[in-house]
Write a protein that holds these residues in place. Structure first.
Motif, PDB file in Angstrom:
ATOM      1  N   GLY A  44     -22.545  26.057  -0.806  1.00  0.00           N
ATOM      2  CA  GLY A  44     -21.422  26.295  -1.701  1.00  0.00           C
ATOM      3  C   GLY A  44     -21.654  25.690  -3.067  1.00  0.00           C
ATOM      4  N   ASN A  45     -20.658  25.827  -3.907  1.00  0.00           N
ATOM      5  CA  ASN A  45     -20.708  25.238  -5.245  1.00  0.00           C
ATOM      6  C   ASN A  45     -19.311  24.824  -5.659  1.00  0.00           C
ATOM      7  OD1 ASN A  45     -19.661  27.796  -5.567  1.00  0.00           O
ATOM      8  ND2 ASN A  45     -20.891  28.334  -7.336  1.00  0.00           N
ATOM      9  N   LEU A  46     -19.228  24.045  -6.702  1.00  0.00           N
ATOM     10  CA  LEU A  46     -17.933  23.627  -7.219  1.00  0.00           C
ATOM     11  C   LEU A  46     -17.467  24.504  -8.367  1.00  0.00           C
ATOM     12  CD1 LEU A  46     -18.311  19.719  -7.258  1.00  0.00           C
ATOM     13  CD2 LEU A  46     -17.458  21.196  -5.426  1.00  0.00           C
ATOM     14  N   ALA A  47     -18.409  25.211  -8.999  1.00  0.00           N
ATOM     15  CA  ALA A  47     -18.076  26.071 -10.140  1.00  0.00           C
ATOM     16  C   ALA A  47     -17.875  27.506  -9.674  1.00  0.00           C
ATOM     17  CB  ALA A  47     -19.182  26.006 -11.192  1.00  0.00           C
ATOM     18  N   ILE A  48     -17.329  28.332 -10.542  1.00  0.00           N
ATOM     19  CA  ILE A  48     -17.138  29.743 -10.216  1.00  0.00           C
ATOM     20  C   ILE A  48     -18.448  30.486 -10.455  1.00  0.00           C
ATOM     21  CG2 ILE A  48     -14.643  29.868 -10.607  1.00  0.00           C
ATOM     22  CD1 ILE A  48     -15.222  30.810 -13.458  1.00  0.00           C
ATOM     23  N   GLY A  49     -18.906  31.201  -9.415  1.00  0.00           N
ATOM     24  CA  GLY A  49     -20.002  32.161  -9.490  1.00  0.00           C
ATOM     25  C   GLY A  49     -21.276  31.776 -10.211  1.00  0.00           C
ATOM     26  N   GLY A  50     -22.341  32.474  -9.858  1.00  0.00           N
ATOM     27  CA  GLY A  50     -23.559  32.456 -10.637  1.00  0.00           C
ATOM     28  C   GLY A  50     -24.461  31.256 -10.482  1.00  0.00           C
ATOM     29  N   THR A  51     -24.329  30.462  -9.398  1.00  0.00           N
ATOM     30  CA  THR A  51     -25.185  29.284  -9.263  1.00  0.00           C
ATOM     31  C   THR A  51     -26.448  29.561  -8.452  1.00  0.00           C
ATOM     32  OG1 THR A  51     -23.932  28.543  -7.334  1.00  0.00           O
ATOM     33  CG2 THR A  51     -23.278  27.648  -9.480  1.00  0.00           C
ATOM     34  N   GLY A  52     -26.518  30.695  -7.779  1.00  0.00           N
ATOM     35  CA  GLY A  52     -27.721  31.009  -7.006  1.00  0.00           C
ATOM     36  C   GLY A  52     -27.597  30.728  -5.522  1.00  0.00           C
ATOM     37  N   LYS A  53     -26.372  30.797  -4.995  1.00  0.00           N
ATOM     38  CA  LYS A  53     -26.163  30.553  -3.567  1.00  0.00           C
ATOM     39  C   LYS A  53     -26.832  31.627  -2.702  1.00  0.00           C
ATOM     40  CE  LYS A  53     -21.728  30.680  -3.772  1.00  0.00           C
ATOM     41  NZ  LYS A  53     -21.614  31.009  -5.195  1.00  0.00           N
ATOM     42  N   SER A  54     -26.723  32.888  -3.111  1.00  0.00           N
ATOM     43  CA  SER A  54     -27.249  33.974  -2.281  1.00  0.00           C
ATOM     44  C   SER A  54     -28.775  33.947  -2.161  1.00  0.00           C
ATOM     45  CB  SER A  54     -26.775  35.328  -2.828  1.00  0.00           C
ATOM     46  OG  SER A  54     -25.366  35.429  -2.696  1.00  0.00           O
ATOM     47  N   PRO A  55     -29.534  33.751  -3.253  1.00  0.00           N
ATOM     48  CA  PRO A  55     -30.988  33.604  -3.081  1.00  0.00           C
ATOM     49  C   PRO A  55     -31.356  32.421  -2.200  1.00  0.00           C
ATOM     50  CG  PRO A  55     -30.457  34.066  -5.369  1.00  0.00           C
ATOM     51  CD  PRO A  55     -29.154  33.804  -4.682  1.00  0.00           C
ATOM     52  N   ILE A 246     -23.151  40.667 -12.669  1.00  0.00           N
ATOM     53  CA  ILE A 246     -23.300  39.369 -12.018  1.00  0.00           C
ATOM     54  C   ILE A 246     -22.687  38.297 -12.902  1.00  0.00           C
ATOM     55  CG2 ILE A 246     -25.349  40.028 -10.705  1.00  0.00           C
ATOM     56  CD1 ILE A 246     -27.070  38.647 -12.791  1.00  0.00           C
ATOM     57  N   ALA A 247     -22.433  37.132 -12.327  1.00  0.00           N
ATOM     58  CA  ALA A 247     -21.710  36.095 -13.062  1.00  0.00           C
ATOM     59  C   ALA A 247     -22.505  35.530 -14.223  1.00  0.00           C
ATOM     60  CB  ALA A 247     -21.301  34.974 -12.100  1.00  0.00           C
ATOM     61  N   ASN A 248     -23.811  35.330 -14.018  1.00  0.00           N
ATOM     62  CA  ASN A 248     -24.620  34.683 -15.061  1.00  0.00           C
ATOM     63  C   ASN A 248     -25.950  35.410 -15.236  1.00  0.00           C
ATOM     64  OD1 ASN A 248     -25.846  32.947 -16.876  1.00  0.00           O
ATOM     65  ND2 ASN A 248     -26.274  31.363 -15.357  1.00  0.00           N
TER      66      ASN A 248
END
Length: 342
Positions: A44-55, A246-248
């Motif tokens: 998970g992450n604390l920010a909204i979208g685009g951190t690279g969780k899926s890869p 995508i988010a980022n």
């Protein structure tokens, strides 16, 4: 836009108070979290979208796929269905969400499931699996995972860490204390000692003993989505129409900017469902190019939502990516230690 978000700062204070109270209710046991005997990895992450969780999820599936009876469980963001559902290769994206469908296409023999109620999903999956990877479930505090991996985008850590709507955080930084591991994603390939010290100080302020890893994006060869199987070489002469939802998309823009000097970007919101007007816009932009050396390029996630038949007459490709982890052997070994803890 950023100035407008600062005008919303009073709402950030209110939202922060609500999140603090919610987390406190879980911490003192008024709100209950459920544990399961099955091995679970929460990403998970604390920010909204685009951190690279899926890869990162795909990296874990690839590494552990032959070692465990593995399944992934996601919410299935944007789907029109409800409840527990096993993802099939034939599913439309609206039935399961773009990321779970991408997982299934990349790992067709693995169990990919969606359920907005993660606890109920785990109850079903644990009967036939001994490792469940939960994508984007760190905030889902109704469950307690055996191994909690928190992901931060490298660039985001250089900015003020404020909650919505002024900032991009959906939870407070002190929740880093619940992480067993922190992955700094989308890192540059060269990270200075000063940057490492600053990042470690920011993270370990809340969790002094947490294991900290850096990950990098590796771009693979583009893959054709229609009959245009031969890809022209990506160089300064190739004209690229980049289509993203995508988010980022900035890391992708940076990568392509070093490959081609002729680049146009059509940016849509994250998880965007493309309309007839969108396809007309894409085609019009592409046909306006006079250069015969041209392609339409998108991301693998967007490829799940694009109707390829609407662009059948045009050279359409997607660019797959992989996550690479610094100190990879140590990373995977620490996960094993986490999931085996009592």
């Amino acid at each position: 836009m950023q100035l407008l978000r600062w005008f919303l700062f009073p709402f950030t204070i209110l939202y922060t108070l609500i999140i603090l109270v919610r987390n406190k209710m879980y911490d003192i046991g008024i709100f209950k979290s459920k544990t399961f005997p099955v091995k679970t990895i929460v990403i998970g992450n604390l920010a909204i979208g685009g951190t690279g969780k899926s890869p990162l999820t795909q990296l874990l599936l690839k590494h552990f796929g032959n070692k465990f009876r593995i399944a992934t469980l996601s919410r299935g963001y944007g789907r029109t269905t409800k409840g527990f559902r096993l993802v099939q290769l034939s599913d439309p994206v609206l039935a399961v969400g773009d990321e779970p469908l991408q997982f299934k296409k990349n790992f067709p023999n693995m169990t990919i499931a969606v359920d907005e109620n993660r606890a109920e999903g785990i109850e079903i999956l644990q009967k036939d699996h001994d490792l469940i990877v939960l994508d984007d479930a760190f905030q889902h505090r109704k469950i307690t995972g055996k191994c909690n991996i928190l992901v931060f985008d490298f660039t985001s850590l250089q900015k003020p860490m404020l909650l919505l709507p002024t900032g991009n955080l959906r939870d407070t930084m002190n929740q880093t204390k619940r992480a067993d591991m922190v992955v700094i994603s989308k890192s540059p390939h060269e990270i200075s000692d000063l940057q490492r010290v600053a990042i470690a100080r920011k993270i370990r302020r809340y969790n002094p003993s947490v294991k900290l890893y850096y990950s990098f994006i590796a771009y693979l060869e583009p893959i054709a989505l229609n009959s245009f199987s031969k890809l022209p070489s990506i160089d300064s002469d190739l004209q690229i129409l980049l289509v993203t939802g995508i988010a980022n998309p900035q890391p992708l823009l940076d990568y392509l900017g070093n490959k081609s000097t002729i680049l146009q970007h059509l940016k849509f919101p994250d998880h965007h469902l493309f309309t007839e007007a969108d396809y007309h816009r894409i085609i019009s932009a592409f046909e306006a190019y006079q250069n015969p050396h041209k392609i339409i390029l998108t991301t693998e996630k967007d490829a799940q939502r694009l109707d390829v038949s609407k662009l059948a007459s045009y050279p359409l490709y997607y660019l797959p990516i992989q996550t690479k982890i610094e100190m990879e052997n140590d990373f995977f070994q620490h996960i094993i230690t986490c999931v085996n803890k009592p």
